[in-house]
Design a protein around this motif. Structure first.
Motif, short mmCIF file in Angstrom:
data_model
loop_
_atom_site.label_atom_id
_atom_site.label_comp_id
_atom_site.label_asym_id
_atom_site.label_seq_id
_atom_site.Cartn_x
_atom_site.Cartn_y
_atom_site.Cartn_z
N TYR A 35 -60.66 -63.82 -17.48
CA TYR A 35 -59.60 -64.77 -17.82
C TYR A 35 -58.48 -64.68 -16.80
CZ TYR A 35 -62.07 -64.27 -22.24
OH TYR A 35 -63.04 -64.20 -23.20
N ARG A 36 -57.52 -65.60 -16.92
CA ARG A 36 -56.35 -65.59 -16.04
C ARG A 36 -55.54 -64.32 -16.29
NH1 ARG A 36 -57.20 -70.50 -17.89
NH2 ARG A 36 -55.69 -70.39 -19.59
N VAL A 40 -53.41 -62.25 -19.88
CA VAL A 40 -54.04 -60.96 -20.21
C VAL A 40 -52.97 -59.86 -20.19
CG1 VAL A 40 -55.62 -59.17 -19.37
CG2 VAL A 40 -56.37 -61.55 -19.43
N LEU A 41 -52.17 -59.81 -19.13
CA LEU A 41 -51.13 -58.78 -19.02
C LEU A 41 -50.09 -58.89 -20.12
CD1 LEU A 41 -50.44 -58.41 -15.20
CD2 LEU A 41 -51.32 -56.68 -16.76
N VAL A 42 -49.70 -60.12 -20.47
CA VAL A 42 -48.70 -60.30 -21.52
C VAL A 42 -49.27 -59.82 -22.87
CG1 VAL A 42 -47.33 -61.99 -22.81
CG2 VAL A 42 -47.51 -62.17 -20.33
N GLY A 43 -50.51 -60.19 -23.17
CA GLY A 43 -51.14 -59.75 -24.42
C GLY A 43 -51.29 -58.25 -24.50
N VAL A 44 -51.73 -57.66 -23.40
CA VAL A 44 -51.91 -56.21 -23.33
C VAL A 44 -50.57 -55.49 -23.49
CG1 VAL A 44 -52.48 -54.39 -21.66
CG2 VAL A 44 -54.07 -56.28 -22.01
N SER A 108 -57.14 -71.54 -23.45
CA SER A 108 -55.69 -71.68 -23.28
C SER A 108 -55.06 -70.31 -23.08
CB SER A 108 -55.09 -72.36 -24.52
OG SER A 108 -55.14 -71.48 -25.62
N ASN A 109 -53.84 -70.31 -22.53
CA ASN A 109 -53.11 -69.06 -22.34
C ASN A 109 -52.88 -68.36 -23.67
OD1 ASN A 109 -52.98 -69.36 -19.59
ND2 ASN A 109 -50.88 -70.11 -19.56
N PHE A 113 -54.12 -64.68 -24.51
CA PHE A 113 -53.15 -63.71 -25.00
C PHE A 113 -53.66 -63.06 -26.28
CE2 PHE A 113 -49.93 -62.85 -28.18
CZ PHE A 113 -49.08 -61.97 -27.53
N GLY A 114 -54.14 -63.87 -27.23
CA GLY A 114 -54.63 -63.35 -28.51
C GLY A 114 -55.82 -62.42 -28.36
#
Length: 199
Positions: A35-36, A40-44, A108-109, A113-114
């Motif tokens: 994924y983008r 990914v970084l924001v979710g993590v 989607s972003n 994220f989820g």
């Protein structure tokens, strides 16, 4: 009382050492190759923030206990962490995170994220880094320094996974790093155990 920056550095170094060869790096690497990277970084990072708050809260509650009981619990936490890390260093099995994420890359972003949040939030429960964070807060009684150090170390590992994860996995002998981290946890356990015995 140990200075804020020293406690921060202890937490940052311990968590970084524990997480570099751990499933955190592998999971983030897999997610960022599918994924983008930004969502990914924001979710993590959000998953790590919640896990750090929970670990710091647990450590803060432990810090309220009488000194001898507190040191005994801290010794047990670090001994369990050392055992977990040593067990991972001798295991040939690697966690396969790929089955937990869908193959589609056109999500989607918000969906990315989820997925990233869910995978890392679940992966960190009862992890050595969570035990270490709780144990360090219980030991030093500085939740902000330790929480911040642990959070930044976890996010640093995630950023490394996104930027250079494949190269790290090729060059760093995971078993060696696990054994060094296990040794560090064992030292923490011994120090806390001695403090508990001396009262």
């Amino acid at each position: 009382m140990t200075p804020f920056l020293a406690v921060f550095a202890i937490a940052f170094g311990a968590i970084l050492l524990v997480e570099l060869p751990d499933k955190t790096l592998i999971a983030t690497l897999v997610l960022s190759t599918k994924y983008r990277p930004r969502p990914v970084l924001v979710g993590v990072a959000c998953a790590f923030a919640i896990q750090c708050v929970l670990a710091v809260t647990a450590g803060g509650l432990l810090h309220l206990l009488p000194h001898r009981i507190l040191e005994a619990i801290v010794a047990v936490l670090f001994a369990v962490g050392a055992f977990m890390l040593f067990r991972e260093s001798v295991s040939d099995e690697e966690d396969d995170i790929e089955d937990e994420t869908p193959a589609a890359v056109s999500l989607s972003n918000r969906r990315i994220f989820g997925i990233s949040f869910g995978v890392l939030f679940a992966a960190e429960w009862g992890d050595a880094s969570q035990l270490a964070t709780a144990g360090l807060v219980a030991r030093y009684g500085q939740p902000i320094a330790i929480g911040l150090g642990a959070f930044l170390a976890l996010v640093g590992v995630a950023v490394l996974a996104v930027l250079a994860g494949k190269a790290i996995l090729r060059k760093v002998p995971l078993e060696l790093v696990h054994r060094i981290a296990a040794g560090l946890f064992a030292v923490f356990a011994i120090v806390a155990g001695v403090a508990a015995i001396r009262g």
